[in-house]
Design a protein around this motif. Sequence first.
Motif, PDB file in Angstrom:
ATOM      1  N   THR A 150      78.482   7.018 -35.818  1.00  0.00           N
ATOM      2  CA  THR A 150      78.456   7.774 -37.059  1.00  0.00           C
ATOM      3  C   THR A 150      78.702   6.763 -38.170  1.00  0.00           C
ATOM      4  O   THR A 150      79.834   6.379 -38.423  1.00  0.00           O
ATOM      5  CB  THR A 150      79.553   8.857 -37.064  1.00  0.00           C
ATOM      6  N   VAL A 163      77.481   6.748 -41.568  1.00  0.00           N
ATOM      7  CA  VAL A 163      77.608   7.140 -42.960  1.00  0.00           C
ATOM      8  C   VAL A 163      78.063   8.583 -43.055  1.00  0.00           C
ATOM      9  O   VAL A 163      77.893   9.380 -42.134  1.00  0.00           O
ATOM     10  CB  VAL A 163      76.271   6.979 -43.733  1.00  0.00           C
ATOM     11  N   SER A 164      78.645   8.909 -44.185  1.00  0.00           N
ATOM     12  CA  SER A 164      79.037  10.284 -44.490  1.00  0.00           C
ATOM     13  C   SER A 164      78.475  10.624 -45.867  1.00  0.00           C
ATOM     14  O   SER A 164      78.756   9.933 -46.850  1.00  0.00           O
ATOM     15  CB  SER A 164      80.568  10.417 -44.494  1.00  0.00           C
ATOM     16  N   TYR A 165      77.651  11.667 -45.944  1.00  0.00           N
ATOM     17  CA  TYR A 165      77.003  12.011 -47.205  1.00  0.00           C
ATOM     18  C   TYR A 165      77.940  12.829 -48.088  1.00  0.00           C
ATOM     19  O   TYR A 165      78.595  13.767 -47.632  1.00  0.00           O
ATOM     20  CB  TYR A 165      75.705  12.773 -46.936  1.00  0.00           C
ATOM     21  N   LEU A 166      77.995  12.451 -49.364  1.00  0.00           N
ATOM     22  CA  LEU A 166      78.879  13.093 -50.333  1.00  0.00           C
ATOM     23  C   LEU A 166      78.061  14.084 -51.161  1.00  0.00           C
ATOM     24  O   LEU A 166      77.672  13.803 -52.298  1.00  0.00           O
ATOM     25  CB  LEU A 166      79.535  12.032 -51.221  1.00  0.00           C
ATOM     26  N   ASN A 167      77.786  15.233 -50.581  1.00  0.00           N
ATOM     27  CA  ASN A 167      76.852  16.178 -51.192  1.00  0.00           C
ATOM     28  C   ASN A 167      77.382  16.813 -52.477  1.00  0.00           C
ATOM     29  O   ASN A 167      76.609  17.349 -53.276  1.00  0.00           O
ATOM     30  CB  ASN A 167      76.493  17.283 -50.192  1.00  0.00           C
ATOM     31  N   SER A 201      73.091  11.920 -54.470  1.00  0.00           N
ATOM     32  CA  SER A 201      72.548  11.182 -53.325  1.00  0.00           C
ATOM     33  C   SER A 201      73.493  10.074 -52.895  1.00  0.00           C
ATOM     34  O   SER A 201      73.074   9.004 -52.459  1.00  0.00           O
ATOM     35  CB  SER A 201      71.169  10.605 -53.676  1.00  0.00           C
ATOM     36  N   TYR A 204      76.559   8.373 -50.604  1.00  0.00           N
ATOM     37  CA  TYR A 204      77.060   8.399 -49.235  1.00  0.00           C
ATOM     38  C   TYR A 204      78.096   7.294 -49.067  1.00  0.00           C
ATOM     39  O   TYR A 204      78.110   6.312 -49.805  1.00  0.00           O
ATOM     40  CB  TYR A 204      75.940   8.249 -48.209  1.00  0.00           C
ATOM     41  N   HIS A 225      79.815   4.465 -46.502  1.00  0.00           N
ATOM     42  CA  HIS A 225      79.739   3.693 -45.273  1.00  0.00           C
ATOM     43  C   HIS A 225      81.080   3.839 -44.554  1.00  0.00           C
ATOM     44  O   HIS A 225      82.121   3.501 -45.109  1.00  0.00           O
ATOM     45  CB  HIS A 225      79.508   2.208 -45.572  1.00  0.00           C
ATOM     46  N   ILE A 247      80.914   2.976 -51.153  1.00  0.00           N
ATOM     47  CA  ILE A 247      80.132   4.125 -51.590  1.00  0.00           C
ATOM     48  C   ILE A 247      78.799   3.601 -52.125  1.00  0.00           C
ATOM     49  O   ILE A 247      78.781   2.635 -52.887  1.00  0.00           O
ATOM     50  CB  ILE A 247      80.849   4.922 -52.697  1.00  0.00           C
ATOM     51  N   CYS A 297      74.543   4.712 -53.460  1.00  0.00           N
ATOM     52  CA  CYS A 297      73.632   5.756 -53.956  1.00  0.00           C
ATOM     53  C   CYS A 297      72.237   5.489 -53.409  1.00  0.00           C
ATOM     54  O   CYS A 297      71.711   4.384 -53.568  1.00  0.00           O
ATOM     55  CB  CYS A 297      73.618   5.783 -55.478  1.00  0.00           C
ATOM     56  N   ARG A 298      71.636   6.487 -52.785  1.00  0.00           N
ATOM     57  CA  ARG A 298      70.292   6.333 -52.231  1.00  0.00           C
ATOM     58  C   ARG A 298      69.222   6.289 -53.306  1.00  0.00           C
ATOM     59  O   ARG A 298      68.096   5.868 -53.037  1.00  0.00           O
ATOM     60  CB  ARG A 298      69.988   7.498 -51.268  1.00  0.00           C
TER      61      ARG A 298
END
Length: 240
Positions: free
Chosen positions: A185, A187-191, A202, A204, A206, A217, A219-220
């Motif tokens: 696991t 990454v964790s997305y910060l929705n 967008s 996430y 690491h 942290i 940004c995609r």
Amino acid sequence: MNSHECRQGKRCKSRRRDDDGELHGAALETADSLCRLCEEEAFAAIRALPRDFALLADTSTNPTGTRSRTPAVRRTPGRSAPINLDAYELMAKIDDELLRWALRLDTDFDDAPRDPQQRVARCVAVLSTRLGTLVDQPTHIFDALLPHPDGGDYLGRESLNGVDAVLRLATYHRTAQGILGLTETSVSYLNTETCHLCGTRSLYAHLDEDPGDDCRIACRTCHHTWSQDEFTRLNNPEAA
């Protein structure tokens, strides 16, 4: 104008679709290079190789279980016990490739430990402080065992540059995870969070490779990366 694509192509972490729906790697100024996210992912994979090597070594002698120090990963359901030969072969590839580049980048690296596990850890320690130099390496010619069309191997020569090295080592990490039946696991997305630079949701995080590391942290959309403390200070001054 950026006229080149990330070497990862359709597998690029920042890939994009054109008007025809085709996937392309991130646009870059330099040919045969990696985008920032793909580079970061590959570097993290290289840093994980000592842990992979230790688990593979344990699997080779204890195929029914792993050490009590197994990292926080989840085991993929339905996977059979790893094959010893696969683990041994991958361990040899990891050891050889790391030593090859450690010797190339550190001219004083002439006292490599005789123990393979210690040698892998030492090589990664050398490369971890030179990953930017590694990925920028020009093409080098190496002696190598190459597959023969009629079967078996023969001693030949292969040409590798820094991007080849980084991607190959990162692939060894993914292969190790497959042999071990583990899925990271990463990454964790910060929705619920919004990027203060581009305004999109967008972001996430690491997940830490090591417990003491500062979480990053990213940004995609705009591809900026911050440490957790820096992100809190910039994105939420009151919380900081």
